[in-house]
Design an enzyme around this catalytic site. Sequence first.
Site, PDB file in Angstrom:
ATOM      1  CB  CYS A 185      -0.913  -0.008   1.226  1.00  0.00           C
ATOM      2  SG  CYS A 185      -1.835   1.534   1.443  1.00  0.00           S
ATOM      3  CG  ASP A 192      -1.988  -4.249  -1.134  1.00  0.00           C
ATOM      4  OD1 ASP A 192      -2.758  -4.390  -0.168  1.00  0.00           O
ATOM      5  OD2 ASP A 192      -1.630  -3.138  -1.550  1.00  0.00           O
TER       6      ASP A 192
END
Length: 278
Positions: A185, A192
């Site tokens: 992120c 992620d």
Amino acid sequence: MSDHPATESPLGKSSTYISVYTPSLLYPISRLPKWQELGLDPQQLPFHGADIWNCFELSWLTPSGKPLVAAAEFVFPIKAARIVESKSFKLYLNSLNQTVFRDRHDLLKTLETDLSVAAQGPVMVRLLSMQQLHQAGLLALPGTCIDDLEVEVFEYSYDPSLLTLAPNAGPVTEVLHSHLLKSNCPVTGQPDWGSVQISYSGPQLDHASLLRYLVSFRQHSDFHEQCVERIFLDILKLLGEGATLTVYARYVRRGGLDINPWRSTQPGMPENLRLARQ
């Protein structure tokens, strides 16, 4: 990362969870700055695309006060000028928990209207009962998995130069996938995790180089949509004129939402297949 467009969003900040309908919680982010960073003209994009979001924490009240639950599929078309920051999306969905809707159609139209306004484009919504979700089941990415290739990896920061064609590469049509995609992120630094499918026709990609390239996203900071667009553009540039290409990523959910960007030289819409890790 202070200049990232999501810096002023709820992302990475303590938030009060509101359980009464509050559409103003949605925090839209323009696609344009990242497209400009990638050298793209929004009027002549080299891809068709959509971002499919799946929600597994949707609940509301009936007029009798009884709560209901559902899963939801949200399709943001690439022609929508803005994406919605994911935490603000979760906060907005949470605001439905103690909100009364006449029926499912009332809820559906509210979701479509609010999200279309935020995204500046027509967002499509589908509600699934728990039985429908069960019947949909789990699927696997088609094609050949490249994860078991014996490769040495030294680069964990985004590096498009790692991507090469196979020696004496002839034209092929093939579908490849990997479960080793990881990015971060751009605001919080949280990981992620995702799986990515690459379908193409053109000169053959060197599979080992493709795997090294995908792993190079491991320390890269960007939103899901922009990582997929980078992958698409880098591969298309290498394949050259006349090639066809589709890149489809299935990211692991966080906070009840998963995001699945699809970019392709061909128009259409991908199957919203749900992987076991999702």
